[in-house]
Design an enzyme around this catalytic site. Sequence first.
Site, mmCIF file in Angstrom:
data_model
loop_
_atom_site.group_PDB
_atom_site.id
_atom_site.type_symbol
_atom_site.label_atom_id
_atom_site.label_comp_id
_atom_site.label_asym_id
_atom_site.label_seq_id
_atom_site.Cartn_x
_atom_site.Cartn_y
_atom_site.Cartn_z
ATOM 1 N N ASP A 11 3.222 -1.810 -11.521
ATOM 2 C CA ASP A 11 3.256 -2.817 -12.567
ATOM 3 C C ASP A 11 4.465 -2.524 -13.452
ATOM 4 O O ASP A 11 5.291 -1.661 -13.108
ATOM 5 C CB ASP A 11 1.928 -2.867 -13.343
ATOM 6 C CG ASP A 11 1.713 -1.686 -14.276
ATOM 7 O OD1 ASP A 11 2.540 -0.736 -14.290
ATOM 8 O OD2 ASP A 11 0.697 -1.692 -14.995
ATOM 9 N N HIS A 12 4.566 -3.197 -14.560
ATOM 10 C CA HIS A 12 5.726 -3.035 -15.436
ATOM 11 C C HIS A 12 5.870 -1.611 -15.986
ATOM 12 O O HIS A 12 6.972 -1.184 -16.295
ATOM 13 C CB HIS A 12 5.645 -4.043 -16.595
ATOM 14 C CG HIS A 12 4.352 -3.964 -17.345
ATOM 15 N ND1 HIS A 12 3.194 -4.530 -16.866
ATOM 16 C CD2 HIS A 12 4.025 -3.364 -18.518
ATOM 17 C CE1 HIS A 12 2.206 -4.289 -17.709
ATOM 18 N NE2 HIS A 12 2.682 -3.579 -18.728
ATOM 19 N N CYS A 68 1.743 2.903 -12.275
ATOM 20 C CA CYS A 68 1.557 2.092 -13.470
ATOM 21 C C CYS A 68 1.868 3.013 -14.648
ATOM 22 O O CYS A 68 2.362 4.123 -14.435
ATOM 23 C CB CYS A 68 0.166 1.457 -13.548
ATOM 24 S SG CYS A 68 -1.217 2.555 -13.885
ATOM 25 N N GLY A 69 1.610 2.612 -15.853
ATOM 26 C CA GLY A 69 1.979 3.424 -16.998
ATOM 27 C C GLY A 69 1.425 4.840 -16.937
ATOM 28 O O GLY A 69 2.149 5.812 -17.092
ATOM 29 N N THR A 70 0.121 4.950 -16.696
ATOM 30 C CA THR A 70 -0.515 6.264 -16.603
ATOM 31 C C THR A 70 -0.925 6.624 -15.183
ATOM 32 O O THR A 70 -1.221 7.777 -14.903
ATOM 33 C CB THR A 70 -1.796 6.319 -17.457
ATOM 34 O OG1 THR A 70 -2.727 5.356 -16.941
ATOM 35 C CG2 THR A 70 -1.497 6.055 -18.921
ATOM 36 N N GLY A 71 -0.989 5.634 -14.307
ATOM 37 C CA GLY A 71 -1.505 5.835 -12.962
ATOM 38 C C GLY A 71 -3.006 5.643 -12.874
ATOM 39 O O GLY A 71 -3.557 5.490 -11.792
ATOM 40 N N ILE A 72 -3.670 5.629 -13.998
ATOM 41 C CA ILE A 72 -5.135 5.554 -14.006
ATOM 42 C C ILE A 72 -5.629 4.191 -13.534
ATOM 43 O O ILE A 72 -6.437 4.093 -12.607
ATOM 44 C CB ILE A 72 -5.695 5.878 -15.407
ATOM 45 C CG1 ILE A 72 -5.353 7.325 -15.792
ATOM 46 C CG2 ILE A 72 -7.210 5.662 -15.450
ATOM 47 C CD1 ILE A 72 -5.598 7.651 -17.261
ATOM 48 N N GLY A 73 -5.163 3.144 -14.173
ATOM 49 C CA GLY A 73 -5.660 1.803 -13.836
ATOM 50 C C GLY A 73 -5.407 1.426 -12.400
ATOM 51 O O GLY A 73 -6.303 0.929 -11.704
ATOM 52 N N HIS A 101 -6.346 18.315 1.858
ATOM 53 C CA HIS A 101 -7.804 18.340 1.829
ATOM 54 C C HIS A 101 -8.449 16.964 1.804
ATOM 55 O O HIS A 101 -9.582 16.823 2.264
ATOM 56 C CB HIS A 101 -8.290 19.123 0.606
ATOM 57 C CG HIS A 101 -8.088 20.591 0.727
ATOM 58 N ND1 HIS A 101 -8.738 21.489 -0.080
ATOM 59 C CD2 HIS A 101 -7.311 21.342 1.551
ATOM 60 C CE1 HIS A 101 -8.375 22.721 0.237
ATOM 61 N NE2 HIS A 101 -7.497 22.650 1.220
ATOM 62 N N ARG A 135 -13.106 21.399 8.054
ATOM 63 C CA ARG A 135 -14.227 21.119 7.155
ATOM 64 C C ARG A 135 -13.955 19.913 6.262
ATOM 65 O O ARG A 135 -14.890 19.264 5.794
ATOM 66 C CB ARG A 135 -14.559 22.346 6.320
ATOM 67 C CG ARG A 135 -13.540 22.697 5.261
ATOM 68 C CD ARG A 135 -13.898 24.010 4.519
ATOM 69 N NE ARG A 135 -13.092 24.231 3.356
ATOM 70 C CZ ARG A 135 -11.882 24.774 3.359
ATOM 71 N NH1 ARG A 135 -11.321 25.143 4.502
ATOM 72 N NH2 ARG A 135 -11.228 24.962 2.227
ATOM 73 N N HIS A 136 -12.681 19.611 6.036
ATOM 74 C CA HIS A 136 -12.320 18.483 5.173
ATOM 75 C C HIS A 136 -12.547 17.141 5.865
ATOM 76 O O HIS A 136 -12.818 16.144 5.190
ATOM 77 C CB HIS A 136 -10.878 18.609 4.720
ATOM 78 C CG HIS A 136 -10.573 19.925 4.093
ATOM 79 N ND1 HIS A 136 -11.124 20.332 2.904
ATOM 80 C CD2 HIS A 136 -9.803 20.953 4.508
ATOM 81 C CE1 HIS A 136 -10.699 21.534 2.607
ATOM 82 N NE2 HIS A 136 -9.889 21.941 3.571
#
Length: 144
Positions: A11-12, A68-73, A101, A135-136
Amino acid sequence: MSAKTIAIACDHGGIEMKDLLVKDLTASGWSVLDLGTDGPDSVDYPDFALKMAEALKDGRVQRGVLLCGTGIGISIAANRFAHVRAALVHDAFGARMCRGHNDANVLVMGGRTTGPEVARDCLKIFLETEFEGGRHARRVAKLS
């Protein structure tokens, strides 16, 4: 598209980092499927997470990068799709672990929270690290 093709979208809040990473990827021999955005005007990150999910689902790419700005959204939006394993990372260790992993197929970073050199390192590690399996694999299979 070849296995050496990667998608990137933002995004922007991630446009400057996207431009930097596209240059690095191209210089390293990668074909880049740029899914936008292409400028600083405000846009909605879920739209670009959807574009990434579609590119992965239809096989145009095997891996991608979202910003995105934080990567969270954008990571929340991307992980709504069962075939997407988007990992928000902040450092080299996270980039290594998300591949080794968790078999992450999308690297997510914050354009306003991650410095350019850290982002470059994370991308390089993300692309060079193979999934360890073992295992992963059992755990990753439960994600879809």
